[in-house]
Motif scaffolding. Structure first.
Motif, short mmCIF file in Angstrom:
data_model
loop_
_atom_site.label_atom_id
_atom_site.label_comp_id
_atom_site.label_asym_id
_atom_site.label_seq_id
_atom_site.Cartn_x
_atom_site.Cartn_y
_atom_site.Cartn_z
N TYR A 38 -2.81 -14.54 -12.33
CA TYR A 38 -4.01 -14.63 -11.49
C TYR A 38 -4.88 -15.81 -11.89
O TYR A 38 -5.35 -16.57 -11.03
CB TYR A 38 -4.80 -13.32 -11.60
CG TYR A 38 -6.03 -13.27 -10.76
CD1 TYR A 38 -5.96 -12.97 -9.40
CD2 TYR A 38 -7.28 -13.52 -11.30
CE1 TYR A 38 -7.09 -12.92 -8.62
CE2 TYR A 38 -8.42 -13.46 -10.53
CZ TYR A 38 -8.33 -13.17 -9.19
OH TYR A 38 -9.45 -13.13 -8.42
N ALA A 47 -2.57 -11.57 -2.85
CA ALA A 47 -2.07 -10.28 -3.30
C ALA A 47 -0.57 -10.15 -3.06
O ALA A 47 0.16 -9.60 -3.90
CB ALA A 47 -2.82 -9.15 -2.60
N ARG A 51 2.19 -9.55 -5.83
CA ARG A 51 3.07 -8.38 -5.72
C ARG A 51 4.52 -8.78 -5.96
O ARG A 51 5.28 -8.07 -6.64
CB ARG A 51 2.89 -7.75 -4.34
CG ARG A 51 3.88 -6.62 -4.03
CD ARG A 51 4.95 -7.09 -3.08
NE ARG A 51 5.97 -6.06 -2.86
CZ ARG A 51 7.09 -6.26 -2.22
NH1 ARG A 51 7.38 -7.47 -1.74
NH2 ARG A 51 7.97 -5.29 -2.07
N PRO A 58 2.21 -3.49 -3.05
CA PRO A 58 1.19 -4.45 -2.60
C PRO A 58 -0.24 -3.95 -2.83
O PRO A 58 -1.13 -4.74 -3.12
CB PRO A 58 1.50 -4.62 -1.11
CG PRO A 58 2.91 -4.24 -0.96
CD PRO A 58 3.17 -3.17 -1.98
N LYS A 59 -0.45 -2.66 -2.70
CA LYS A 59 -1.79 -2.11 -2.91
C LYS A 59 -2.22 -2.28 -4.37
O LYS A 59 -3.39 -2.56 -4.66
CB LYS A 59 -1.83 -0.64 -2.52
CG LYS A 59 -1.60 -0.39 -1.03
CD LYS A 59 -1.69 1.10 -0.72
CE LYS A 59 -1.49 1.36 0.77
NZ LYS A 59 -1.58 2.81 1.08
N ALA A 61 -1.25 -4.65 -6.45
CA ALA A 61 -1.57 -6.06 -6.68
C ALA A 61 -2.93 -6.42 -6.09
O ALA A 61 -3.73 -7.13 -6.71
CB ALA A 61 -0.48 -6.93 -6.07
N TRP A 62 -3.20 -5.92 -4.87
CA TRP A 62 -4.51 -6.20 -4.25
C TRP A 62 -5.63 -5.57 -5.06
O TRP A 62 -6.69 -6.19 -5.26
CB TRP A 62 -4.48 -5.63 -2.82
CG TRP A 62 -5.73 -5.89 -2.04
CD1 TRP A 62 -6.02 -7.00 -1.31
CD2 TRP A 62 -6.87 -5.02 -1.91
NE1 TRP A 62 -7.26 -6.88 -0.72
CE2 TRP A 62 -7.80 -5.67 -1.08
CE3 TRP A 62 -7.17 -3.76 -2.42
CZ2 TRP A 62 -9.02 -5.11 -0.74
CZ3 TRP A 62 -8.39 -3.19 -2.08
CH2 TRP A 62 -9.30 -3.86 -1.25
N HIS A 63 -5.43 -4.36 -5.55
CA HIS A 63 -6.45 -3.67 -6.33
C HIS A 63 -6.70 -4.39 -7.65
O HIS A 63 -7.85 -4.51 -8.09
CB HIS A 63 -6.01 -2.23 -6.58
CG HIS A 63 -7.07 -1.36 -7.18
ND1 HIS A 63 -7.29 -1.30 -8.54
CD2 HIS A 63 -7.98 -0.53 -6.61
CE1 HIS A 63 -8.28 -0.47 -8.78
NE2 HIS A 63 -8.72 0.00 -7.63
N GLY A 65 -6.31 -7.61 -8.27
CA GLY A 65 -7.05 -8.83 -7.97
C GLY A 65 -8.52 -8.56 -7.71
O GLY A 65 -9.39 -9.29 -8.20
N HIS A 66 -8.83 -7.50 -6.97
CA HIS A 66 -10.23 -7.21 -6.68
C HIS A 66 -10.97 -6.69 -7.92
O HIS A 66 -12.18 -6.92 -8.05
CB HIS A 66 -10.32 -6.18 -5.55
CG HIS A 66 -10.51 -6.81 -4.20
ND1 HIS A 66 -11.71 -7.37 -3.81
CD2 HIS A 66 -9.66 -7.01 -3.17
CE1 HIS A 66 -11.60 -7.85 -2.59
NE2 HIS A 66 -10.36 -7.65 -2.18
N TYR A 208 -5.87 -17.66 0.50
CA TYR A 208 -6.16 -16.34 1.07
C TYR A 208 -6.12 -16.30 2.60
O TYR A 208 -6.02 -15.22 3.18
CB TYR A 208 -7.54 -15.88 0.59
CG TYR A 208 -7.62 -15.71 -0.91
CD1 TYR A 208 -6.75 -14.87 -1.58
CD2 TYR A 208 -8.55 -16.42 -1.65
CE1 TYR A 208 -6.80 -14.73 -2.95
CE2 TYR A 208 -8.61 -16.28 -3.03
CZ TYR A 208 -7.74 -15.43 -3.67
OH TYR A 208 -7.79 -15.29 -5.03
#
Length: 265
Positions: A38, A47, A51, A58-59, A61-63, A65-66, A208
């Motif tokens: 990251y 994300a 992933r 994928p969720k 990876a997105w979580h 990052g956030h 993004y």
């Protein structure tokens, strides 16, 4: 996951309980690898790309990052700007897809203002200076400038009318009129703030592609964190990011996919 048990209350906990990684789903190895990948991206890390690198959901990876973005934003917004610094604002989003027929394009608006987000930045002029994000335009930032800047500092701004209020707050204000020139012989300019917005828009359009207006402030915070640490080695940036999350209380992303997410600030 290794668990511990409190002798007094008999509740179980782990080493990440009460931190930014509270209720984590990824293993420590994937979290460390994900943090390294990251921070390695100069203009952010999508994300879906994260992933594929981590081979996870994928969720997740997105979580991850956030979670890193929220902590980066928390630390950058808590800093006080000192000395000479530049302030500026920009608009993100709101692009309109061109109509198929040429006759219909003339009636189209250039931007959809309902989807535009105004973002601001305060950047110190010294080498390695702080880069502090702000959600809002020039008028909103000028109204709360005392909360983010030392009163003895010297701002460098453009000709926007909202900056006229700064002359009653700071001992000296340096202003440049972009309609006449971008910098003068005295070194008055907002080029450092403009260079940050150039990288931020490259993040938006390149890595993004788009982001939700609800999370615009954390993407702005991520951009400021990357700008401030851009000359550090990747190992130091990874340690800085992980240490920040482990010393931070649970973020608003806690329980996001369990529908127990707290309201965004």
């Amino acid at each position: 996951r290794r668990l511990y048990k409190c002798k007094k209350c008999l509740k179980q906990f782990s080493v990440t309980s009460g931190t930014g990684f509270h209720a984590r789903k990824l293993s420590f190895k994937k979290i460390m690898l994900g943090a390294l990948l990251y921070v390695n991206g100069e203009l952010g890390k999508a994300a879906l790309q994260l992933r594929r690198d981590l081979r996870c959901n994928p969720k997740s990876a997105w979580h991850l990052g956030h979670t890193l973005r929220h902590v980066m934003t928390a630390y950058t917004t808590s800093e006080i700007v000192e000395g000479d610094f530049e302030m500026d604002s920009t608009e993100i989003g709101g692009s309109v897809r061109k109509a198929n027929e040429k006759a219909d394009r003339a009636r189209q608006p250039r931007r959809n203002m309902d989807k535009v987000t105004k973002l601001s930045v305060m950047r110190e002029r010294r080498p390695g200076g702080r880069v502090v994000p702000f959600l809002g335009g020039e008028s909103e930032l000028a109204a709360v400038i005392r909360q983010h800047v030392d009163i003895e500092a010297r701002p460098f701004v453009d000709e926007h009318h909202a900056w006229n209020a700064l002359f009653a707050i700071f001992p000296e204000v340096r202003q440049i009129k972009h309609k006449e020139r971008y910098s003068d012989l005295r070194g008055t300019s907002t080029n450092l703030a403009e260079s940050y917005f150039s990288r931020l828009k490259q993040m938006y359009n390149g890595a993004y592609r788009a982001w939700s207006r609800r999370y615009s402030h954390v993407y702005n915070g991520e951009g400021c964190w990357r700008e401030h640490h851009r000359r550090q080695p990747n190992g130091d940036k990874m340690v800085n990011a992980l240490a920040g999350v482990l010393h931070h209380p649970p973020t608003p992303m806690r329980g996001y996919y369990q529908r127990t997410r707290r309201k965004a600030a």
